[in-house]
Each structure stands twice: as C-alpha cells, then as structure tokens.
Design an enzyme around this catalytic site. Structure first.
Site, short mmCIF file in Angstrom:
data_model
loop_
_atom_site.label_atom_id
_atom_site.label_comp_id
_atom_site.label_asym_id
_atom_site.label_seq_id
_atom_site.Cartn_x
_atom_site.Cartn_y
_atom_site.Cartn_z
N GLY A 55 0.78 -1.24 0.00
CA GLY A 55 0.00 0.00 0.00
C GLY A 55 0.80 1.28 0.00
O GLY A 55 0.41 2.26 -0.61
N GLU A 93 4.05 4.63 5.87
CA GLU A 93 2.84 3.83 5.89
C GLU A 93 1.73 4.54 5.12
O GLU A 93 1.68 5.77 5.08
CB GLU A 93 2.44 3.60 7.36
CG GLU A 93 1.26 2.71 7.59
CD GLU A 93 1.41 1.28 7.10
OE1 GLU A 93 1.37 1.08 5.87
OE2 GLU A 93 1.53 0.37 7.92
N ASP A 94 0.85 3.76 4.50
CA ASP A 94 -0.25 4.35 3.75
C ASP A 94 -1.38 4.82 4.65
O ASP A 94 -1.85 5.94 4.55
CB ASP A 94 -0.77 3.39 2.67
CG ASP A 94 -1.12 2.00 3.20
OD1 ASP A 94 -0.93 1.73 4.41
OD2 ASP A 94 -1.57 1.17 2.40
N ASP A 109 -4.84 2.72 11.16
CA ASP A 109 -6.15 2.61 11.82
C ASP A 109 -5.92 2.11 13.24
O ASP A 109 -5.67 2.90 14.13
CB ASP A 109 -7.18 1.81 11.01
CG ASP A 109 -6.63 0.55 10.38
OD1 ASP A 109 -5.79 -0.14 10.99
OD2 ASP A 109 -7.04 0.24 9.26
N VAL A 150 -11.28 2.97 2.60
CA VAL A 150 -10.71 3.85 1.59
C VAL A 150 -9.77 3.10 0.67
O VAL A 150 -9.06 2.19 1.10
CB VAL A 150 -10.00 5.06 2.24
CG1 VAL A 150 -11.00 5.98 2.91
CG2 VAL A 150 -8.94 4.63 3.22
N ASP A 199 -5.80 -0.54 -1.23
CA ASP A 199 -6.54 -1.52 -2.01
C ASP A 199 -7.65 -2.20 -1.22
O ASP A 199 -7.73 -2.09 0.00
CB ASP A 199 -5.59 -2.61 -2.51
CG ASP A 199 -5.23 -3.60 -1.41
OD1 ASP A 199 -5.44 -4.81 -1.61
OD2 ASP A 199 -4.74 -3.18 -0.34
#
Length: 182
Positions: free
Chosen positions: A46, A101-102, A105, A156, A162
């Site tokens: 990601g 990092e993408d 959470d 998202v 993805d």
C-alpha cells in the site's frame, strides 16, 4: 477531477490535495532529518505509491528499503495475525529510520513492526503515515511523528490503498461502496 470509478462512493482527496500533503510532509522531514542518516522503509504494498512521491519531496540524501507485513489477507478487517512476508535487505543499526505507511487505523500491525525494527538498534525510529483513520472510541497503538491527514473510519482505496489487490492505481483516495466489500 478524474472520472469516478463505479465502485467508489465518493472522493475524499483528489490528486492535487494529495500532492500538497506530500509536499508539506517532505518539507517537514527535510527540516527534521538534516545531517542524519535517513532510511525510509515502505510497508508494501500500500505505501509504495506514497513512498515514491514522498522520497522525491525530501531534499536530503536518503536510502530506501521495503518490508511486507501481512495481517489482512483479502478481508476488509485485520486477521490479527502478523507475519513478515518480505524483510529488509539492509542493516539499519545506527541509522535514522522512518517507516512510511499508507494508512493507520488500529496500529496493531505497525506496533508489531516497530518492535521488530527497534530490536535492530536504529539511531531513531519514527512513522510517517499518509492517512490516520479517525476510529471512534479507539486510540491507535502507534503515535506517528508525521501525519498527512486524517480520514473518516471508512473503507478507503486509491493512491496505493486496495481492497483484495484492486483500486491501488486510482489517482485519488475514495470511499469504497459497502456492497463491494461486504
């Protein structure tokens, strides 16, 4: 704006907004890592798009490496089981490491990764995340030094993010329609 993919409910961040966020983060990192031995580590897959943009926005000598850590599989929620799929190719001992990092959470996977990397004795270890999800009533297990922007607790995709290996190539970040992943 780009054509909306039929599986996308709405666009959160278009490519111009993404570019301005990356430029700001690159300037902050450039300021903070002057004279340091910076290594960017992208968490695959990601973060690869963000990493490509971010490293070009940092005006310093730097090295890059990649790790792949799996805790999702092809599901929408983390499995809770973390495994390193691809480890670093370089030694990070004594170097200033910035994990790229993408999206953050729960931070559980990233927390595991940080403990693993800390055991390798870097000079410093920090996190730069493009998105930090606003998860109601929950504190992330990791506190990133650099945050691109916050986003709602929604599924998202786009800009490297993805679902089941799809949508990574969208030039924006959008919310995936629930019927696609439920």
């Amino acid at each position: 704006m780009e054509a909306l993919h039929p599986d996308i409910e709405r666009v959160l961040f278009d490519k111009e907004h993404i570019a301005s966020i990356v430029e700001r983060m690159g300037a902050e990192i450039t300021r903070d890592y002057q004279g340091k031995d910076l290594v960017l580590i992208a968490v695959l897959r990601g973060a690869v798009v963000f990493m490509g943009d971010l490293m070009r926005a940092i005006d310093l000598p730097l090295a890059i490496d990649f790790m792949a850590v799996s805790s999702y599989g092809d599901r929408a929620k983390s499995s809770g089981i973390v495994r390193i799929v691809k480890d670093l190719d370089m030694d990070i001992k004594g170097r200033d490491v910035l994990i790229v990092e993408d999206v953050l959470d729960s931070g559980l996977t990233l927390n595991y990764l940080m403990k693993n990397l800390a055991s390798r004795h870097p000079a410093s270890l920090e996190v730069a995340t493009f998105l930090w999800k606003d998860v109601a009533g929950k504190q992330a297990a990791v506190d990133p030094k650099y945050v691109g922007t916050h986003c709602p607790d929604a599924f998202v995709v786009g800009y490297g993010l993805d679902f089941a290996e799809r949508y990574r190539n969208l030039p924006y970040i959008g919310v995936l329609k629930p019927e696609v992943y439920s």
